[in-house]
Design a protein around this motif. Structure first.
Motif, mmCIF file in Angstrom:
data_model
loop_
_atom_site.group_PDB
_atom_site.id
_atom_site.type_symbol
_atom_site.label_atom_id
_atom_site.label_comp_id
_atom_site.label_asym_id
_atom_site.label_seq_id
_atom_site.Cartn_x
_atom_site.Cartn_y
_atom_site.Cartn_z
ATOM 1 N N SER A 109 1.015 -1.027 -0.011
ATOM 2 C CA SER A 109 0.177 0.228 0.464
ATOM 3 C C SER A 109 0.964 1.645 -0.108
ATOM 4 C CB SER A 109 -1.251 -0.135 0.700
ATOM 5 O OG SER A 109 0.087 -0.300 2.475
ATOM 6 N N GLU B 155 0.835 2.214 -3.301
ATOM 7 C CA GLU B 155 0.021 1.978 -4.129
ATOM 8 C C GLU B 155 -0.546 3.620 -4.439
ATOM 9 O OE1 GLU B 155 -3.211 -0.105 -2.374
ATOM 10 O OE2 GLU B 155 -2.414 -1.538 -2.814
ATOM 11 N N SER B 156 -0.825 4.654 -3.601
ATOM 12 C CA SER B 156 -0.601 6.389 -3.596
ATOM 13 C C SER B 156 0.315 6.832 -4.826
ATOM 14 C CB SER B 156 -0.998 6.562 -2.421
ATOM 15 O OG SER B 156 0.671 6.664 -2.718
ATOM 16 N N SER B 157 1.353 6.104 -5.108
ATOM 17 C CA SER B 157 2.461 6.679 -5.899
ATOM 18 C C SER B 157 1.474 6.149 -7.662
ATOM 19 C CB SER B 157 4.066 6.076 -5.560
ATOM 20 O OG SER B 157 4.288 6.539 -4.578
ATOM 21 N N LYS C 202 -0.931 5.604 -8.469
ATOM 22 C CA LYS C 202 -1.802 6.633 -9.049
ATOM 23 C C LYS C 202 -1.560 7.128 -9.274
ATOM 24 C CE LYS C 202 -5.644 4.125 -5.773
ATOM 25 N NZ LYS C 202 -6.008 4.096 -5.287
ATOM 26 N N GLN C 203 -0.585 8.658 -8.547
ATOM 27 C CA GLN C 203 0.040 9.505 -8.940
ATOM 28 C C GLN C 203 0.971 9.305 -10.727
ATOM 29 O OE1 GLN C 203 1.825 10.309 -5.447
ATOM 30 N NE2 GLN C 203 1.556 12.505 -5.276
#
Length: 277
Positions: free
Chosen positions: A214, A217-219, A221-222
Motif C-alpha cells: 500500500s 499504491e498512491s504513487s 495512481k500519481q
C-alpha cells in the motif's frame, strides 16, 4: 524503513477492521470479486482497529517505465543498488504474487524475504467463500475463518478446507468459465499452495516487515494520472521519458533538485539542436 523488530508477534488476533464487513468492498476491488457485499454496520471510533505495527518509512524511491518486466527488473535492481539497499539489515520484497513479479524477484532480488501482500491473499479468501456459499452472511463467516487462519500463518488449514469444498463441488471442467464456483475454488487453492512459503505473517509482524504494498499504491495512481489521463498521447520515447521524470519527482530523495542545479550551472545561453532526418 526503520527497523521495528518486536521479538514476538505484536498482534496474533485478526484485527477488527479485517473482520468488519466494510473491508469487503476493498477486497472485492482488489481481487475483482463478484457478489453482493454485506451491509456495513455503523461503527464508533472505538470499534476501529489501528493498522498493524511497522517501521517508519525513511525514503521512497519511485521507478516507472513502459518497458516489459524483464527490462524493468534491471532498472529497479540498479536503483536499489544505487540507494544502498544491499546494506540493509533486512531486505523485503512485497508483491501480489503475479508470475511476472515473481520472476523479476528471482532474477534480481533472490536474497530478499518474499512477502505476499496480505490484502491480495484475503481477496482470494473472499472469492472462495462466495463461491462456496450463496448466502451472503454465511459466505462472510466463511471468509472470516479463512482470514483468521491466514493472519495466523495457518495457510495449510485454508488449503485443506478448500480441498474439502472442492471435493463437494467437483473439479471444474476444462472449459469452465472464470465465474464457475468450482473454478474459483480451484484457483484459490492453487494460489495459496503456490505462495504458502510467502505467507508467514506472524514472523513478518514479529520482524516489523510490511505486509502490503500500500505504501506504493498512491504513487502508482500519481504516475497513472500523469500519463494515462484524457487527451494525453505519447510516442514510445516521449512516454518513457515522462514516466522516468514522474518517478523522479515522486521520489523523496528529490533527484530533480540536483538536476536543475547542474543544469543552471552549466547553462551558457545556447541551445543544442539536431538536424531533422
Amino acid at each position: 524503513m526503520t527497523a521495528a523488530s518486536y521479538g514476538n508477534d505484536p498482534g496474533s488476533d485478526l484485527p477488527d477492521f479485517l473482520k468488519d464487513v466494510s473491508i469487503a468492498k476493498k477486497l472485492a476491488e482488489i481481487g475483482q470479486v463478484q457478489g453482493e457485499n454485506p451491509v456495513a454496520q455503523k461503527q464508533t471510533d472505538q470499534d476501529q482497529d489501528s493498522p498493524w505495527e511497522r517501521g517508519e518509512m525513511l525514503s521512497k524511491e519511485v521507478v516507472a517505465s513502459s518497458r516489459n518486466w524483464k527490462q524493468f527488473g534491471s532498472q529497479v535492481a540498479s536503483q536499489a543498488w544505487y540507494r544502498g539497499f544491499g546494506k540493509a539489515t533486512h531486505k523485503v520484497f512485497v508483491s501480489d504474487g503475479s508470475s511476472a513479479i515473481e520472476e523479476l524477484q528471482a532474477a534480481w532480488f533472490s536474497d530478499y524475504t518474499s512477502v505476499l501482500d496480505i490484502m491480495h491473499a484475503l481477496s482470494y479468501s473472499l472469492a472462495a467463500a462466495r463461491a462456496i456459499h450463496s448466502d451472503r452472511d454465511t459466505a462472510w463467516q466463511c471468509y472470516q475463518q479463512f482470514a483468521t487462519w491466514i493472519w495466523r500463518g495457518e495457510v495449510d488449514q485454508v488449503i485443506a478446507s478448500l480441498a474439502e469444498h472442492q471435493q463437494q463441488l467437483g473439479e471444474p471442467p476444462a472449459d469452465a468459465s472464470e465465474s464457475d464456483p468450482r473454478e474459483i475454488v480451484r484457483r484459490s487453492r492453487v494460489y495459496y499452495s503456490n505462495h504458502r512459503s510467502r505467507m508467514n505473517y506472524p514472523l513478518y509482524r514479529e520482524k516489523g516487515y510490511p505486509l502490503t504494498s500500500s505504501i506504493m499504491e498512491s504513487s502508482v495512481k500519481q504516475v497513472s494520472r500523469r500519463v494515462k489521463g484524457t487527451e494525453k498521447f505519447w510516442s514510445s520515447e516521449g512516454g518513457e521519458a515522462v514516466l522516468q521524470l514522474r518517478g523522479d519527482y515522486l521520489s523523496t530523495s528529490d533527484p530533480m533538485v540536483a538536476h536543475w542545479k547542474r543544469a543552471i550551472a552549466a547553462a551558457n545561453g545556447f541551445r543544442t539542436y539536431r538536424l531533422s532526418a
